[in-house]
Design an enzyme around this catalytic site. Structure first.
Site, PDB file in Angstrom:
ATOM      1  N   SER A 123       0.670  -1.098   0.124  1.00 55.68           N
ATOM      2  CA  SER A 123       0.163   0.087   0.041  1.00 55.68           C
ATOM      3  C   SER A 123       0.811   1.242   0.046  1.00 55.68           C
ATOM      4  O   SER A 123       1.865   1.117   0.487  1.00 55.68           O
ATOM      5  CB  SER A 123      -0.895  -0.017   1.486  1.00 55.68           C
ATOM      6  N   TYR A 135      -2.482  -0.169  10.173  1.00 59.21           N
ATOM      7  CA  TYR A 135      -2.546  -0.786   8.793  1.00 59.21           C
ATOM      8  C   TYR A 135      -1.214  -0.330   8.170  1.00 59.21           C
ATOM      9  O   TYR A 135      -0.616  -1.234   7.067  1.00 59.21           O
ATOM     10  CB  TYR A 135      -3.597  -0.332   7.849  1.00 59.21           C
TER      11      TYR A 135
END
Length: 225
Positions: A123, A135
């Protein structure tokens, strides 16, 4: 000639589904791992698997052989700012994003053909994003892991890279678990199309990806500017 064979995790939805379908359309054989049966057309073998149950993944991998590539695309996001972090969220994301990748690639590395490929879907937020610390931490871990594997597998000409999407138009954007930090439209004016992430992944898996290894390739619509 035998068609190339890829194992793709998270093949029932989002980026994983886009990658699996693009490979099938290009004549690959695909072994897909996901909790739900995918709606895909082509030479697909589906193996039901909960990527959070990493203790089960070695037995799932036992029947997979003759591999050209592994693509780990399964993932989800829990997003909360400091002071409101969700108990257990980091552990759950680490299991799916990092432990599942490590378990599968460890089990399958000896069965990946010389000159094969490994792609981990990371990501853009791996470099840090307000409200997404947990995350981001799990996706950042993939970078160090991929570079380490790239060093280990280079003698067999197996490349290992991370594809790092920005905000992508997938069901994950509508997950209530990330509602505290809504997605922002990138500077180019639209969310990233999963097909674009799949196309970049396909390039890395193809013949012209042979000289790229240990890298993070970002596709984010300008979100990282």
């Amino acid at each position: 000639m035998t068609a190339p064979h890829a194992l793709v995790t998270g093949c029932s939805s989002g980026i994983g589904r886009a990658v699996a379908q693009a490979l099938l359309d290009d004549g690959w054989r695909v072994t897909g791992l996901s909790r739900r049966r995918p709606d895909l057309a082509g030479d697909l073998t589906w193996l039901p698997a909960d990527l959070s149950r990493t203790e089960q993944l070695r037995s799932v991998a036992e029947g997979v052989d003759d591999l050209t590539a592994v693509v780990h695309a399964a993932g989800f996001q829990r997003a909360q700012p400091l002071g409101r972090l969700e108990d257990g969220a980091l552990r759950e994301m680490l299991a799916v994003h990092v432990e599942a990748a490590a378990t599968l690639v460890d089990a399958l590395s000896g069965r990946i053909a010389e000159g094969g490929r490994v792609v981990l879907v990371g990501s853009r937020t791996a470099t840090g994003a307000a409200g997404k610390s947990q995350y981001a931490a799990t996706k950042a871990a993939l970078v160090g892991m991929a570079r380490s594997w790239a060093m280990e597998l280079a003698p067999r000409r197996i490349t290992v890279n991370v594809v790092a999407p920005g905000p992508t138009d997938t069901p994950m954007l509508h997950d209530p678990g990330r509602a505290a930090v809504p997605p922002a439209v990138p500077p180019l004016g639209e969310l990233v199309d999963p097909a674009d992430v799949a196309a970049l992944t396909g390039f890395l898996l193809g013949p012209h990806g042979r000289s790229i290894t240990g890298q993070v390739l970002t596709v984010c619509g300008g979100a990282s500017l």
